[in-house]
Design a protein around this motif. Structure first.
Motif, PDB file in Angstrom:
ATOM      1  N   THR A  46       0.831  -1.211   0.000  1.00  0.00           N
ATOM      2  CA  THR A  46       0.000   0.000   0.000  1.00  0.00           C
ATOM      3  C   THR A  46       0.867   1.262   0.000  1.00  0.00           C
ATOM      4  N   THR A  47       1.988   1.227   0.687  1.00  0.00           N
ATOM      5  CA  THR A  47       2.898   2.382   0.693  1.00  0.00           C
ATOM      6  C   THR A  47       3.392   2.688  -0.718  1.00  0.00           C
ATOM      7  N   GLN A  48       3.608   1.634  -1.486  1.00  0.00           N
ATOM      8  CA  GLN A  48       4.095   1.819  -2.855  1.00  0.00           C
ATOM      9  C   GLN A  48       2.959   1.981  -3.868  1.00  0.00           C
ATOM     10  N   GLY A  49       1.723   2.055  -3.370  1.00  0.00           N
ATOM     11  CA  GLY A  49       0.581   2.302  -4.249  1.00  0.00           C
ATOM     12  C   GLY A  49       0.296   1.177  -5.215  1.00  0.00           C
ATOM     13  N   MET A  50       0.576  -0.035  -4.799  1.00  0.00           N
ATOM     14  CA  MET A  50       0.413  -1.193  -5.659  1.00  0.00           C
ATOM     15  C   MET A  50      -0.864  -1.960  -5.275  1.00  0.00           C
ATOM     16  N   THR A  51      -1.571  -2.466  -6.252  1.00  0.00           N
ATOM     17  CA  THR A  51      -2.733  -3.309  -5.969  1.00  0.00           C
ATOM     18  C   THR A  51      -2.254  -4.740  -5.728  1.00  0.00           C
ATOM     19  N   GLN A  52      -3.139  -5.558  -5.168  1.00  0.00           N
ATOM     20  CA  GLN A  52      -2.798  -6.977  -4.998  1.00  0.00           C
ATOM     21  C   GLN A  52      -2.520  -7.617  -6.352  1.00  0.00           C
ATOM     22  N   GLU A  53      -3.290  -7.237  -7.351  1.00  0.00           N
ATOM     23  CA  GLU A  53      -3.112  -7.785  -8.696  1.00  0.00           C
ATOM     24  C   GLU A  53      -1.734  -7.428  -9.252  1.00  0.00           C
ATOM     25  N   GLU A  54      -1.320  -6.180  -9.091  1.00  0.00           N
ATOM     26  CA  GLU A  54      -0.008  -5.753  -9.594  1.00  0.00           C
ATOM     27  C   GLU A  54       1.125  -6.504  -8.892  1.00  0.00           C
ATOM     28  N   LEU A  55       1.003  -6.641  -7.570  1.00  0.00           N
ATOM     29  CA  LEU A  55       2.033  -7.371  -6.836  1.00  0.00           C
ATOM     30  C   LEU A  55       2.046  -8.838  -7.263  1.00  0.00           C
ATOM     31  N   ALA A  56       0.883  -9.417  -7.427  1.00  0.00           N
ATOM     32  CA  ALA A  56       0.793 -10.815  -7.847  1.00  0.00           C
ATOM     33  C   ALA A  56       1.509 -11.034  -9.186  1.00  0.00           C
ATOM     34  N   GLN A  57       1.340 -10.098 -10.110  1.00  0.00           N
ATOM     35  CA  GLN A  57       2.009 -10.212 -11.410  1.00  0.00           C
ATOM     36  C   GLN A  57       3.522 -10.141 -11.249  1.00  0.00           C
ATOM     37  N   LYS A  58       4.000  -9.258 -10.383  1.00  0.00           N
ATOM     38  CA  LYS A  58       5.447  -9.103 -10.188  1.00  0.00           C
ATOM     39  C   LYS A  58       6.081 -10.322  -9.527  1.00  0.00           C
ATOM     40  N   VAL A  59       5.294 -11.009  -8.694  1.00  0.00           N
ATOM     41  CA  VAL A  59       5.819 -12.168  -7.969  1.00  0.00           C
ATOM     42  C   VAL A  59       5.434 -13.476  -8.674  1.00  0.00           C
ATOM     43  N   SER A  60       4.594 -13.390  -9.697  1.00  0.00           N
ATOM     44  CA  SER A  60       4.127 -14.553 -10.476  1.00  0.00           C
ATOM     45  C   SER A  60       3.291 -15.516  -9.633  1.00  0.00           C
ATOM     46  N   VAL A  61       2.320 -14.942  -8.927  1.00  0.00           N
ATOM     47  CA  VAL A  61       1.348 -15.739  -8.169  1.00  0.00           C
ATOM     48  C   VAL A  61      -0.041 -15.161  -8.447  1.00  0.00           C
ATOM     49  N   ALA A  62      -1.075 -15.833  -7.954  1.00  0.00           N
ATOM     50  CA  ALA A  62      -2.446 -15.344  -8.121  1.00  0.00           C
ATOM     51  C   ALA A  62      -2.736 -14.227  -7.121  1.00  0.00           C
ATOM     52  N   ARG A  63      -3.653 -13.346  -7.464  1.00  0.00           N
ATOM     53  CA  ARG A  63      -4.048 -12.264  -6.557  1.00  0.00           C
ATOM     54  C   ARG A  63      -4.542 -12.817  -5.226  1.00  0.00           C
ATOM     55  N   GLN A  64      -5.253 -13.938  -5.292  1.00  0.00           N
ATOM     56  CA  GLN A  64      -5.775 -14.558  -4.073  1.00  0.00           C
ATOM     57  C   GLN A  64      -4.649 -15.000  -3.143  1.00  0.00           C
ATOM     58  N   THR A  65      -3.523 -15.374  -3.715  1.00  0.00           N
ATOM     59  CA  THR A  65      -2.359 -15.769  -2.909  1.00  0.00           C
ATOM     60  C   THR A  65      -1.860 -14.572  -2.112  1.00  0.00           C
TER      61      THR A  65
END
Length: 150
Positions: free
Chosen positions: A14-33
């Motif tokens: 949240t500090t970096q203004g990232m959504t769960q979906e964006e983080l999931a893409q960067k880490v190569s996991v599902a948003r639910q993860t």
């Protein structure tokens, strides 16, 4: 430990203004993860903790162990430190915290350059680091002048 890592992931995301979906893409996991990690219902494996550390530019130790509620400040970026508060003595002396002395290789007799900017504050730098920086700058200027004269 699940809760701590989850809170840190949520705070950094949240500090970096990232959504769960964006983080999931960067880490190569599902948003639910990501949602499960943040809620403490699941914990990332070592591979994913390493990816998260890189994405957020924080140390593994900070990602796993930092307790923002206990220390009162968010996880600092890798290589940045908050050593705490020191009190200046009557004659202007301060004690540099041991952790800071250890990290920066300071000891009795170390020479420190004090820099000041009225709008940003005071900074300390080891004299040998300042000298090395100035020497590199002088070499770069000389090289540029030599290249321009050719």
């Amino acid at each position: 430990m699940n809760r701590m890592i989850g809170q840190n992931i949520l705070s950094l995301r949240t500090t970096q203004g990232m959504t769960q979906e964006e983080l999931a893409q960067k880490v190569s996991v599902a948003r639910q993860t990501i949602a499960k990690w943040e809620s403490g219902d699941a914990m990332p494996d070592l591979n994913n903790v390493c990816k998260l550390s890189e994405v957020f530019d924080v140390s593994l130790d900070a990602l796993v162990h930092h307790d923002e509620h206990r220390v009162g400040y968010p996880i600092p970026p890798r290589g940045r430190h908050l050593f705490g508060v020191v009190r200046m003595g009557e004659r202007g002396q301060i004690v540099i915290p041991k952790k800071a002395r250890d990290i920066f290789g300071l000891h009795a007799g170390s020479e420190l350059l004090i820099l000041g900017d009225e709008s940003q504050g005071i900074a300390l730098q080891r004299v040998e680091d300042a000298v090395a920086l100035l020497e590199r700058y002088a070499r770069a200027v000389n090289e540029r002048m030599s290249a321009d004269s050719e």
